[in-house]
Design a protein around this motif. Structure first.
Motif, PDB file in Angstrom:
ATOM      1  N   GLN A  29      -1.654   0.219  -8.613  1.00 42.99           N
ATOM      2  CA  GLN A  29      -3.083   0.317  -8.848  1.00 42.99           C
ATOM      3  C   GLN A  29      -3.732   1.182  -7.769  1.00 42.99           C
ATOM      4  OE1 GLN A  29      -1.541  -2.565  -8.099  1.00 42.99           O
ATOM      5  NE2 GLN A  29      -2.616  -3.628  -6.451  1.00 42.99           N
ATOM      6  N   ALA A  30      -4.990   1.537  -7.966  1.00 39.59           N
ATOM      7  CA  ALA A  30      -5.673   2.428  -7.040  1.00 39.59           C
ATOM      8  C   ALA A  30      -5.622   1.886  -5.622  1.00 39.59           C
ATOM      9  CB  ALA A  30      -7.116   2.619  -7.481  1.00 39.59           C
ATOM     10  N   GLY A  31      -5.254   2.751  -4.680  1.00 36.53           N
ATOM     11  CA  GLY A  31      -5.183   2.331  -3.291  1.00 36.53           C
ATOM     12  C   GLY A  31      -6.500   2.564  -2.574  1.00 36.53           C
ATOM     13  N   ALA A  32      -6.506   2.204  -1.311  1.00 37.65           N
ATOM     14  CA  ALA A  32      -7.682   2.411  -0.474  1.00 37.65           C
ATOM     15  C   ALA A  32      -7.739   3.874  -0.050  1.00 37.65           C
ATOM     16  CB  ALA A  32      -7.622   1.495   0.740  1.00 37.65           C
ATOM     17  N   ALA A  33      -8.821   4.552  -0.347  1.00 40.23           N
ATOM     18  CA  ALA A  33      -8.968   5.968  -0.029  1.00 40.23           C
ATOM     19  C   ALA A  33      -9.524   6.138   1.378  1.00 40.23           C
ATOM     20  CB  ALA A  33      -9.892   6.641  -1.040  1.00 40.23           C
ATOM     21  N   TRP A  34      -8.919   7.098   2.132  1.00 39.54           N
ATOM     22  CA  TRP A  34      -9.384   7.364   3.483  1.00 39.54           C
ATOM     23  C   TRP A  34      -8.966   8.772   3.883  1.00 39.54           C
ATOM     24  CZ3 TRP A  34      -6.480   8.068   8.135  1.00 39.54           C
ATOM     25  CH2 TRP A  34      -7.269   8.142   9.280  1.00 39.54           C
ATOM     26  N   GLY A  35      -9.965   9.680   4.000  1.00 41.37           N
ATOM     27  CA  GLY A  35      -9.722  11.026   4.483  1.00 41.37           C
ATOM     28  C   GLY A  35      -8.656  11.789   3.738  1.00 41.37           C
ATOM     29  N   GLY A  36      -8.616  11.694   2.431  1.00 41.05           N
ATOM     30  CA  GLY A  36      -7.610  12.396   1.662  1.00 41.05           C
ATOM     31  C   GLY A  36      -6.314  11.631   1.488  1.00 41.05           C
ATOM     32  N   PHE A  37      -6.201  10.445   2.089  1.00 39.16           N
ATOM     33  CA  PHE A  37      -5.016   9.608   1.966  1.00 39.16           C
ATOM     34  C   PHE A  37      -5.331   8.406   1.074  1.00 39.16           C
ATOM     35  CE2 PHE A  37      -4.366  11.915   5.853  1.00 39.16           C
ATOM     36  CZ  PHE A  37      -3.001  12.143   5.918  1.00 39.16           C
ATOM     37  N   ALA A  39      -3.888   4.377   0.588  1.00 45.40           N
ATOM     38  CA  ALA A  39      -3.089   3.366   1.282  1.00 45.40           C
ATOM     39  C   ALA A  39      -2.961   2.125   0.412  1.00 45.40           C
ATOM     40  CB  ALA A  39      -3.724   3.004   2.627  1.00 45.40           C
ATOM     41  N   TRP A  40      -1.777   1.511   0.464  1.00 45.70           N
ATOM     42  CA  TRP A  40      -1.505   0.264  -0.243  1.00 45.70           C
ATOM     43  C   TRP A  40      -0.993  -0.761   0.770  1.00 45.70           C
ATOM     44  CZ3 TRP A  40      -0.776   5.012  -2.331  1.00 45.70           C
ATOM     45  CH2 TRP A  40      -1.309   5.251  -3.615  1.00 45.70           C
ATOM     46  N   PRO A  41      -1.875  -1.483   1.447  1.00 46.39           N
ATOM     47  CA  PRO A  41      -1.429  -2.499   2.411  1.00 46.39           C
ATOM     48  C   PRO A  41      -1.215  -3.853   1.727  1.00 46.39           C
ATOM     49  CG  PRO A  41      -3.798  -2.253   2.541  1.00 46.39           C
ATOM     50  CD  PRO A  41      -3.333  -1.282   1.473  1.00 46.39           C
ATOM     51  N   SER A  42      -0.376  -4.675   2.327  1.00 43.82           N
ATOM     52  CA  SER A  42      -0.201  -6.040   1.847  1.00 43.82           C
ATOM     53  C   SER A  42       0.260  -6.912   3.009  1.00 43.82           C
ATOM     54  CB  SER A  42       0.817  -6.119   0.705  1.00 43.82           C
ATOM     55  OG  SER A  42       2.142  -5.972   1.177  1.00 43.82           O
ATOM     56  N   LEU A  43       0.073  -8.222   2.861  1.00 43.05           N
ATOM     57  CA  LEU A  43       0.485  -9.171   3.885  1.00 43.05           C
ATOM     58  C   LEU A  43       0.925 -10.459   3.200  1.00 43.05           C
ATOM     59  CD1 LEU A  43       0.756 -10.100   6.840  1.00 43.05           C
ATOM     60  CD2 LEU A  43      -1.636 -10.862   6.706  1.00 43.05           C
ATOM     61  N   GLY A  44       2.153 -10.871   3.485  1.00 42.04           N
ATOM     62  CA  GLY A  44       2.676 -12.125   2.954  1.00 42.04           C
ATOM     63  C   GLY A  44       2.875 -13.146   4.064  1.00 42.04           C
ATOM     64  N   VAL A  45       2.516 -14.390   3.798  1.00 35.29           N
ATOM     65  CA  VAL A  45       2.689 -15.496   4.753  1.00 35.29           C
ATOM     66  C   VAL A  45       3.203 -16.696   3.968  1.00 35.29           C
ATOM     67  CG1 VAL A  45       1.571 -17.018   6.408  1.00 35.29           C
ATOM     68  CG2 VAL A  45       0.806 -14.645   6.198  1.00 35.29           C
ATOM     69  N   GLY A  46       4.221 -17.378   4.526  1.00 34.86           N
ATOM     70  CA  GLY A  46       4.766 -18.516   3.814  1.00 34.86           C
ATOM     71  C   GLY A  46       5.476 -19.494   4.715  1.00 34.86           C
ATOM     72  N   ALA A  47       5.700 -20.695   4.189  1.00 36.59           N
ATOM     73  CA  ALA A  47       6.490 -21.721   4.873  1.00 36.59           C
ATOM     74  C   ALA A  47       7.951 -21.504   4.528  1.00 36.59           C
ATOM     75  CB  ALA A  47       6.028 -23.107   4.445  1.00 36.59           C
ATOM     76  N   SER A 392      18.127 -20.152   2.343  1.00 33.80           N
ATOM     77  CA  SER A 392      16.752 -20.166   2.834  1.00 33.80           C
ATOM     78  C   SER A 392      15.796 -20.005   1.659  1.00 33.80           C
ATOM     79  CB  SER A 392      16.515 -19.062   3.869  1.00 33.80           C
ATOM     80  OG  SER A 392      16.650 -17.778   3.272  1.00 33.80           O
ATOM     81  N   ALA A 393      14.629 -20.641   1.779  1.00 28.29           N
ATOM     82  CA  ALA A 393      13.614 -20.569   0.735  1.00 28.29           C
ATOM     83  C   ALA A 393      12.244 -20.450   1.393  1.00 28.29           C
ATOM     84  CB  ALA A 393      13.664 -21.813  -0.161  1.00 28.29           C
ATOM     85  N   THR A 394      11.363 -19.668   0.761  1.00 28.43           N
ATOM     86  CA  THR A 394      10.007 -19.452   1.265  1.00 28.43           C
ATOM     87  C   THR A 394       9.005 -19.677   0.141  1.00 28.43           C
ATOM     88  OG1 THR A 394      10.843 -17.745   2.787  1.00 28.43           O
ATOM     89  CG2 THR A 394       8.477 -17.835   2.439  1.00 28.43           C
ATOM     90  N   LEU A 395       7.958 -20.430   0.434  1.00 27.21           N
ATOM     91  CA  LEU A 395       6.822 -20.605  -0.467  1.00 27.21           C
ATOM     92  C   LEU A 395       5.584 -20.095   0.242  1.00 27.21           C
ATOM     93  CD1 LEU A 395       7.351 -24.154  -2.001  1.00 27.21           C
ATOM     94  CD2 LEU A 395       7.616 -21.950  -3.172  1.00 27.21           C
ATOM     95  N   GLY A 396       4.858 -19.182  -0.384  1.00 24.19           N
ATOM     96  CA  GLY A 396       3.699 -18.626   0.307  1.00 24.19           C
ATOM     97  C   GLY A 396       2.815 -17.824  -0.626  1.00 24.19           C
ATOM     98  N   ALA A 397       2.081 -16.889  -0.025  1.00 28.13           N
ATOM     99  CA  ALA A 397       1.152 -16.046  -0.768  1.00 28.13           C
ATOM    100  C   ALA A 397       1.203 -14.645  -0.188  1.00 28.13           C
ATOM    101  CB  ALA A 397      -0.274 -16.606  -0.687  1.00 28.13           C
ATOM    102  N   ARG A 398       0.855 -13.669  -1.013  1.00 31.22           N
ATOM    103  CA  ARG A 398       0.839 -12.272  -0.589  1.00 31.22           C
ATOM    104  C   ARG A 398      -0.482 -11.637  -0.991  1.00 31.22           C
ATOM    105  NH1 ARG A 398       2.239  -6.853  -2.212  1.00 31.22           N
ATOM    106  NH2 ARG A 398       2.181  -7.560  -4.386  1.00 31.22           N
ATOM    107  N   TYR A 399      -1.215 -11.144   0.006  1.00 30.50           N
ATOM    108  CA  TYR A 399      -2.436 -10.390  -0.252  1.00 30.50           C
ATOM    109  C   TYR A 399      -2.100  -8.921  -0.378  1.00 30.50           C
ATOM    110  CZ  TYR A 399      -6.610  -7.681   0.676  1.00 30.50           C
ATOM    111  OH  TYR A 399      -7.615  -6.738   0.601  1.00 30.50           O
ATOM    112  N   HIS A 400      -2.663  -8.235  -1.364  1.00 27.90           N
ATOM    113  CA  HIS A 400      -2.487  -6.799  -1.506  1.00 27.90           C
ATOM    114  C   HIS A 400      -3.805  -6.178  -1.923  1.00 27.90           C
ATOM    115  CE1 HIS A 400      -2.354  -7.412  -5.910  1.00 27.90           C
ATOM    116  NE2 HIS A 400      -1.566  -8.451  -5.629  1.00 27.90           N
ATOM    117  N   TYR A 401      -4.009  -4.943  -1.485  1.00 31.85           N
ATOM    118  CA  TYR A 401      -5.275  -4.265  -1.771  1.00 31.85           C
ATOM    119  C   TYR A 401      -5.432  -4.076  -3.273  1.00 31.85           C
ATOM    120  CZ  TYR A 401      -8.984  -0.814  -1.776  1.00 31.85           C
ATOM    121  OH  TYR A 401     -10.164  -0.137  -2.010  1.00 31.85           O
TER     122      TYR A 401
END
Length: 401
Positions: A29-37, A39-47, A392-401
């Motif tokens: 999907q459309a990324g964050a526009a900045w100066g001709g660039f 960006a597609w950032p994301s952050l996942g956190v889980g137990a 190993s197992a992880t349960l969590g969430a992931r934020y993405h732009y």
């Protein structure tokens, strides 16, 4: 994310144009526009729960922890040039076992230059750090010292691909410098660790389209490897030929057979072995993708077996089956089954690795996924201390732009 070898692998004539550093189509999907660039950032956190974070052969206890996985892709396209900067990290933190904390990561830059419609140049630089991932030269051999180790790779790669009506040709090369932390081998300065090494590979592929999508190809290659801690070098040649299908209907892929010859300065004889492999991809529906890969090749382990602490030639057979599914707009998942068989040539040691990776995600809102990850690893070796099981197992969430 793209692998360090992506700039030099040609599983079809169009693989360079198709390769893209975005880690999932869902992130297109459309990324964050900045100066001709963009960006597609994301952050996942889980137990996280891990049955054996230190990969011990003997008794071990299940440990709880936290897993943090930031990722980012930044792109810029300007006419015939396209540049992507990418990076990801995977931090596994165990408050009750800080000695088992693990940090993997990768950063790099990938540049494509479409000189013309039938001529493409790709350049790539890549830095990575891993600890005992599912790789025959790391997960299996890394346990030969009875403990995990960190591997750091610095890679430079370049490739050129040209098509001539029914003909196509490509030339590629890469240089990889690897350094290690952990293990029992001592380096030149006397510090504990494994021998750093530098590997260089150059290969070419030439082929001919026998039809709209069917092609035949031949691929010669040469490689050179140097271990820094001792005067130990190797060089070799590899020649394979095969057939491939760019894509016909629901199927695509290729297969090859050939031979590889390696010469080692510290060994009295050369090693020549048959090699073979291939890839098959099946798209049964728009929501499902199935791919199977097979590869047999000669390599050199950075960590050897008893009597060969600085490395030994290995004959490695790797089989992988992957499944990706997106049954609805809210759900997607991936699953992979790995099998690696490693024979340490000139010794009696044999290793077997079986691994499973699985991810399931639910799009809770437009910028937030709920995720579940599972990893199972079983290593069985004739060197008893190298055998272990880990889940190993992880349960969590992931934020993405």
């Amino acid at each position: 994310m793209p692998s360090a070898q992506e700039a030099t692998e040609y599983l079809s004539p169009k693989i360079m144009a198709d390769a893209h550093p975005r880690w999932r189509a869902a992130d297109s999907q459309a990324g964050a526009a900045w100066g001709g660039f963009l960006a597609w950032p994301s952050l996942g956190v889980g137990a996280l729960v891990d049955s054996n974070p230190s990969q011990a052969h003997g008794p071990h206890a299940t440990t709880l922890g936290t897993r943090i996985t930031p990722t980012v892709v930044v792109e810029r396209e300007s006419g015939v040039h396209a540049t992507a900067f990418y990076g990801w990290a995977d931090a596994q933190l165990y408050p009750a076992r800080p000695d088992a904390d693990q940090l993997d990561g990768r950063v790099g830059i990938l540049h494509d230059w479409a000189v013309s419609r039938d001529l493409m140049v790709r350049l790539q630089g890549d830095l990575s750090q891993t600890r005992d991932r599912l790789d025959s030269r790391e997960a299996v051999t890394g346990s030969s010292q009875g403990q995990p180790f960190q591997r750091r790779d610095a890679t430079l790669a370049a490739s050129v691909q040209k098509t001539f009506n029914h003909l196509f040709a490509s030339v590629a090369g890469d240089v990889v410098h690897s350094s290690f932390a952990g293990g029992a081998v001592r380096t030149r300065d006397g510090a504990p660790g494994l021998s750093d090494q530098t590997a260089v590979e150059v290969k070419a592929r030439a082929g001919y389209f026998l039809g709209p999508a069917l092609f035949a190809f031949a691929e010669p290659a040469a490689n050179w490897r140097t271990l820094d801690a001792v005067d130990d070098r190797s060089h070799g040649t590899r020649l394979v030929a095969g057939l491939g299908v760019d894509r016909i209907g629901l199927l695509g892929g290729d297969f090859y057979v050939g031979a590889q010859r390696q010469t080692f300065t510290r060994r009295p004889t050369n090693v020549t072995e048959p090699v073979f492999g291939g890839r098959l991809t099946w798209w049964p529906t728009a929501a499902w993708t199935v791919s199977i890969t097979l590869d047999r090749r000669l390599d050199q382990a950075a960590v050897g077996t008893v009597g060969e602490p600085l490395g030994t030639p290995i004959d490695a057979v790797t089989e992988t089956a992957r499944l990706r599914f997106t049954p609805s707009r809210q759900w997607w998942g991936e699953a992979a089954l790995f099998h690696v068989a490693v024979a340490y040539l000139g010794t009696t040691r044999r290793d077997q690795l079986v691994g499973v990776d699985a991810t399931l995600a639910y799009l809770w809102r437009h910028d937030l996924d709920l995720t579940a990850d599972l990893r199972l690893t079983h290593v069985e070796s004739t060197l008893t201390i190298a055998s272990y099981d880990r889940a190993s197992a992880t349960l969590g969430a992931r934020y993405h732009y």
